[in-house]
Design a protein around this motif. Structure first.
Motif, PDB file in Angstrom:
ATOM      1  N   GLU A  35      17.477  -6.663   2.047  1.00 32.12           N
ATOM      2  CA  GLU A  35      17.849  -7.466   0.874  1.00 32.12           C
ATOM      3  C   GLU A  35      18.231  -6.549  -0.280  1.00 32.12           C
ATOM      4  O   GLU A  35      19.204  -6.807  -0.999  1.00 32.12           O
ATOM      5  N   GLU A  36      17.466  -5.478  -0.429  1.00 31.65           N
ATOM      6  CA  GLU A  36      17.698  -4.556  -1.545  1.00 31.65           C
ATOM      7  C   GLU A  36      18.990  -3.758  -1.391  1.00 31.65           C
ATOM      8  O   GLU A  36      19.441  -3.115  -2.324  1.00 31.65           O
ATOM      9  N   MET A  37      19.591  -3.823  -0.218  1.00 33.57           N
ATOM     10  CA  MET A  37      20.843  -3.111   0.029  1.00 33.57           C
ATOM     11  C   MET A  37      22.053  -4.030  -0.090  1.00 33.57           C
ATOM     12  O   MET A  37      23.156  -3.667   0.314  1.00 33.57           O
ATOM     13  N   GLY A  38      21.837  -5.242  -0.599  1.00 30.44           N
ATOM     14  CA  GLY A  38      22.946  -6.166  -0.782  1.00 30.44           C
ATOM     15  C   GLY A  38      22.860  -7.396   0.099  1.00 30.44           C
ATOM     16  O   GLY A  38      23.896  -7.881   0.580  1.00 30.44           O
ATOM     17  N   SER A  49       0.827  -1.201   0.000  1.00 28.90           N
ATOM     18  CA  SER A  49       0.000   0.000   0.000  1.00 28.90           C
ATOM     19  C   SER A  49       0.867   1.259   0.000  1.00 28.90           C
ATOM     20  O   SER A  49       2.022   1.237   0.444  1.00 28.90           O
ATOM     21  N   ASP A  50       0.310   2.341  -0.473  1.00 29.76           N
ATOM     22  CA  ASP A  50       1.039   3.610  -0.488  1.00 29.76           C
ATOM     23  C   ASP A  50       1.414   4.060   0.916  1.00 29.76           C
ATOM     24  O   ASP A  50       2.424   4.752   1.112  1.00 29.76           O
ATOM     25  N   GLU A  51       0.605   3.678   1.909  1.00 30.17           N
ATOM     26  CA  GLU A  51       0.876   4.088   3.280  1.00 30.17           C
ATOM     27  C   GLU A  51       2.224   3.601   3.785  1.00 30.17           C
ATOM     28  O   GLU A  51       2.843   4.229   4.642  1.00 30.17           O
ATOM     29  N   LEU A  52       2.717   2.484   3.255  1.00 36.51           N
ATOM     30  CA  LEU A  52       4.004   1.952   3.709  1.00 36.51           C
ATOM     31  C   LEU A  52       5.176   2.498   2.898  1.00 36.51           C
ATOM     32  O   LEU A  52       6.331   2.179   3.176  1.00 36.51           O
ATOM     33  N   LYS A  53       4.882   3.275   1.879  1.00 36.37           N
ATOM     34  CA  LYS A  53       5.875   4.065   1.143  1.00 36.37           C
ATOM     35  C   LYS A  53       7.096   3.270   0.682  1.00 36.37           C
ATOM     36  O   LYS A  53       8.238   3.719   0.752  1.00 36.37           O
ATOM     37  N   GLY A  54       6.842   2.047   0.209  1.00 37.32           N
ATOM     38  CA  GLY A  54       7.906   1.277  -0.415  1.00 37.32           C
ATOM     39  C   GLY A  54       8.787   0.485   0.513  1.00 37.32           C
ATOM     40  O   GLY A  54       9.751  -0.158   0.068  1.00 37.32           O
ATOM     41  N   ARG A  55       8.531   0.518   1.836  1.00 38.57           N
ATOM     42  CA  ARG A  55       9.196  -0.354   2.808  1.00 38.57           C
ATOM     43  C   ARG A  55      10.729  -0.315   2.744  1.00 38.57           C
ATOM     44  O   ARG A  55      11.398  -1.345   2.874  1.00 38.57           O
ATOM     45  N   ASN A  56      11.290   0.842   2.589  1.00 36.48           N
ATOM     46  CA  ASN A  56      12.752   0.944   2.566  1.00 36.48           C
ATOM     47  C   ASN A  56      13.303   0.662   3.957  1.00 36.48           C
ATOM     48  O   ASN A  56      12.713   1.047   4.964  1.00 36.48           O
ATOM     49  N   THR A  57      14.426  -0.024   4.021  1.00 35.30           N
ATOM     50  CA  THR A  57      15.034  -0.373   5.301  1.00 35.30           C
ATOM     51  C   THR A  57      15.300   0.881   6.125  1.00 35.30           C
ATOM     52  O   THR A  57      15.844   1.862   5.628  1.00 35.30           O
ATOM     53  N   GLY A  58      14.889   0.841   7.400  1.00 33.77           N
ATOM     54  CA  GLY A  58      15.080   1.973   8.292  1.00 33.77           C
ATOM     55  C   GLY A  58      13.979   3.013   8.240  1.00 33.77           C
ATOM     56  O   GLY A  58      14.038   3.998   8.979  1.00 33.77           O
TER      57      GLY A  58
END
Length: 343
Positions: A195-198, A70-79
């Protein structure tokens, strides 16, 4: 698909079915759980799983993906605040499934620079006294990249296929096995961050478990399972297919050609690109990813259009349900039948 619309649709469905299950709570994500399906929900099963009355529905997979993407989670970037909401959602679903934490809590914490990050780790002890000390890891990453290239004023990279889809499978499987307890060996359910950070989360946990000297049998990772192939004689592929007999054993246990080899995945070296790889490096054991997207059949990798309404939930439910007897068999065989090929 906007989360508000999916929420309204979900509430309407609950009213229509006179359900008493908990609905999504945007004010407190820690209270969100997967609702119980009604008798009208689409259920995809396999012949191999016909002896079990419990199955995983497209409905429960869809609801998980719609929340996480959902847009509310804004892409779930680490941190980020968004991934914290995702973590609370996962923790609450683990609790709802009566899955015990492997560590003192579900959170396996680590740092990414100045950012706090954490894998979520649940544990179900094996039911066989002779096999329960051996562990099978079932994993997926729940983080994504946060924001992407702006398209039509949208910059949120929602990460539905990558990898809310895989996360939904792990949560559903955790719920299934805690209810049925058909696992001989112990099952560790892990949702990885960074995961997306390596592959930082899986590298951290693999090293940590290696120091504990756990008796790991194999690691099954679910990645981008949200869309089907239209030109293959298998449903999903196994990364690093040629490295072990995992693919052959999965098909044997499933009683059908469920998985195969993707030459495109080989070309892109996808075996090294997901959270299976650190476990392969640390333990030198079959640690492989199951996926139905090798970047040839989906246009929205790391794209703002990777949204929940792009996915095929009947396909996802079919794949996950066909994996249930496979995981059961992997956990129940007297010996460890899945092995790396000798070089």
């Amino acid at each position: 698909m906007k989360h508000l619309l999916s929420l309204l649709g979900f509430v309407f469905l609950l009213i229509a079915c006179k359900s008493t299950t908990v609905v999504m709570n945007n004010d407190d994500p820690s209270q969100n759980i997967i609702p119980s399906p009604s008798k009208n929900d689409v259920i995809m099963t396999s012949a191999s799983n016909s002896n079990n009355t419990k199955t995983i529905t497209s409905f429960e997979l869809r609801e998980t993906v719609e929340f996480l993407a959902s847009d509310e989670l804004k892409g779930r970037n680490t941190g980020s605040e968004g991934i914290e909401q995702a973590a609370l959602f996962i923790e609450n679903n683990f609790k709802f499934s009566n899955l015990k934490p492997y560590f003192e809590t579900y959170r396996d914490s680590f740092k990414v620079g100045e950012k706090h990050a954490y894998n979520l780790v649940g544990f179900l002890e094996g039911q066989d006294k002779k096999l329960k000390d051996e562990v099978i890891i079932i994993g997926a990453h729940y983080d994504h990249i946060g924001y992407g290239k702006v398209v039509e004023n949208d910059s949120i990279a929602n990460g539905a296929n990558d990898n809310a889809a895989g996360t939904s499978a792990v949560l559903a499987l955790a719920k299934y096995f805690t209810e049925t307890k058909t696992n001989g060996r112990s099952l560790m359910f892990v949702l990885f961050s960074a995961e997306e950070m390596g592959l930082l989360g899986s590298k951290h946990l693999a090293a940590k478990l290696k120091t504990e000297d756990i008796d790991l049998y194999t690691m099954l990772n679910f990645e981008m399972i949200g869309v089907p192939f239209t030109d293959r004689d298998y449903i999903a592929f196994v990364t690093g297919y040629e490295l072990s007999n995992m693919g052959e054993k999965i098909n044997e246990y499933a009683g059908t050609k469920l998985v195969g080899l993707s030459k495109i995945a080989q070309q892109y070296q996808l075996f090294r690109a997901s959270d299976n790889y650190p476990f392969y490096e640390a333990f030198n054991l079959p640690s492989q990813t199951i996926s139905s997207c090798d970047l040839s059949n989906y246009d929205y990798y790391h794209h703002v259009y990777d949204e929940a309404d792009q996915l095929d939930y009947n396909h996802m439910a079919s794949l996950v349900n066909q994996m249930i007897p496979v995981i059961e068999k992997i956990s129940q065989t007297e010996t460890k039948e899945i092995k790396l090929h000798e070089e």
